[in-house]
Design an enzyme around this catalytic site. Structure first.
Site, mmCIF file in Angstrom:
data_model
loop_
_atom_site.group_PDB
_atom_site.id
_atom_site.type_symbol
_atom_site.label_atom_id
_atom_site.label_comp_id
_atom_site.label_asym_id
_atom_site.label_seq_id
_atom_site.Cartn_x
_atom_site.Cartn_y
_atom_site.Cartn_z
ATOM 1 N N GLY A 1 37.759 -23.112 1.943
ATOM 2 C CA GLY A 1 36.825 -22.734 0.805
ATOM 3 C C GLY A 1 35.577 -22.444 1.217
ATOM 4 C CD GLU A 2 32.059 -24.228 3.880
ATOM 5 O OE1 GLU A 2 31.704 -23.474 4.125
ATOM 6 O OE2 GLU A 2 32.220 -25.567 4.040
#
EC number: 2.4.2.21
Length: 353
Positions: free
Chosen positions: A318-319
């Site tokens: 993610g991120e």
């Protein structure tokens, strides 16, 4: 709701005429036909989006939407909830994986507090769009009201629109941060796709077998309690979604309304994109899926969108990390369309193959 309705009304399909013109040029360039494979597909899509044979990518930015989740209290994550705020601190200091990859691809990273459970320090350079201090626990009731879900969508759209119109960004990426957010994301696909929860549930941050079984039960309970209607994507988002998921979906809608390309990251970002494309199917014309996440439910999401991810690297962070990596490929596709000469321009004999 009126603001969201106006946003949805502005979304038009990408241009099939410009896509056809792009294919005509791509097929005339000095190489065997279709020899750059999916890079050419991306190039043609960019031409359709920008209505131009010179689709500029230019300035790039990734929005990492952060929010907490009441369902984290059910023990569905390997990490405690305070890690969300701690990771936001790492983002703003430039320490995290997304920061390193964004620098590599030449993109800015902007963190958005959509609903972190704690108050972030006032000197942290984040966009403060807090919808609440974490959602309610979806295992016992709705994550948020429909009104808050609408606000989340419009916030995401406005963030993208401001970055484009006021700062000149031309290529957008999305990412997420929120402990426990694979749980609402799984609930969203289960609600919209009608598939068994167990077939869609992954290990998230690395939970063990006991926590995995608990996570499956929690998602099943959330669906039983909230009874989301698959024909009501806004209701699904309000019932079992998340604040950052709403903003991620809104970002897709905002980009589509502006006719600019947007790349979504992995599991959580794609959940937001899926909601957006159910609200406005034409928004999918402006969306690229950066990579195939290792989260088991992601393939179902991508299939529901009718798309093929750009990369497949077994990532599940993610991120915005997948968005960062895919940006250079999207940019490369645009450059091939614009800069590669045709057989006629280069004076090279064309055999037609």
């Amino acid at each position: 709701m009126e603001k969201l309705d106006r946003l949805l009304e502005r979304i038009e399909p990408a241009s099939k005429d410009w896509e056809a013109k792009a294919w005509e040029r791509l097929h005339a360039q000095i190489r065997p036909r279709d020899s750059l494979g999916r890079l050419e597909v991306i190039a043609a899509r960019l031409a359709a989006i920008k209505r131009s044979l010179t689709p500029a990518v230019g300035r790039k930015i990734i929005f990492t939407m952060a929010g907490d989740h009441g369902v984290a209290a059910e023990g569905v994550s390997a990490y405690p909830q305070e890690v969300t705020a701690q990771m936001v601190g790492s983002f703003v200091r430039g320490w995290a994986s997304i920061n390193i990859l964004a620098v590599h691809c030449g993109a800015a990273v902007r963190v958005v507090d959509c609903g972190v459970a704690s108050d972030l320090p006032p000197d942290w350079p984040v966009l403060r769009r807090k919808l609440g201090k974490g959602t309610a626990n979806i295992a016992v009731g709705p994550a948020m009201s429909r009104e808050v879900a609408v606000r989340g969508l419009t916030i995401g759209a406005e963030i993208v629109q401001d970055a484009h119109l006021k700062e000149g960004y031309l290529l957008f990426g999305t990412g997420d941060m929120g402990i426990g957010n694979t749980t609402p994301s799984t609930a969203i696909i289960a609600a919209l796709g009608g598939k068994p929860v167990r077939d869609l549930t992954g290990r998230g941050t690395g939970i063990d077998d006991v926590a995995f079984e608990r996570k499956v039960r929690v998602i099943e309970r959330a669906l039983a309690v909230n009874r989301p209607d698959p024909n009501d994507p806004l209701g699904v988002l309000a019932g079992v979604g998340g604040f950052e998921i709403a903003a991620l979906g809104g970002a897709v809608l905002g980009a589509a309304a502006l006719r600019v390309p947007i790349i979504c990251d992995g599991f959580i970002a794609t959940a937001g994109a899926l909601v957006a494309c159910r609200l406005a199917p034409k928004a999918a014309d402006y969306l690229f899926v950066s990579h195939r996440s290792r989260e088991v439910g992601h393939t179902a999401m991508v299939d529901m969108l009718g798309m093929r991810p750009i990369l497949d690297l077994d990532m599940r962070l993610g991120e915005g990390t997948g968005s960062a990596l895919a940006m250079n490929i999207v940019e490369a596709a645009a450059k091939v369309l614009v800069e590669c000469k045709t057989f006629e321009e280069a004076g090279v004999t064309d055999t037609g193959h």
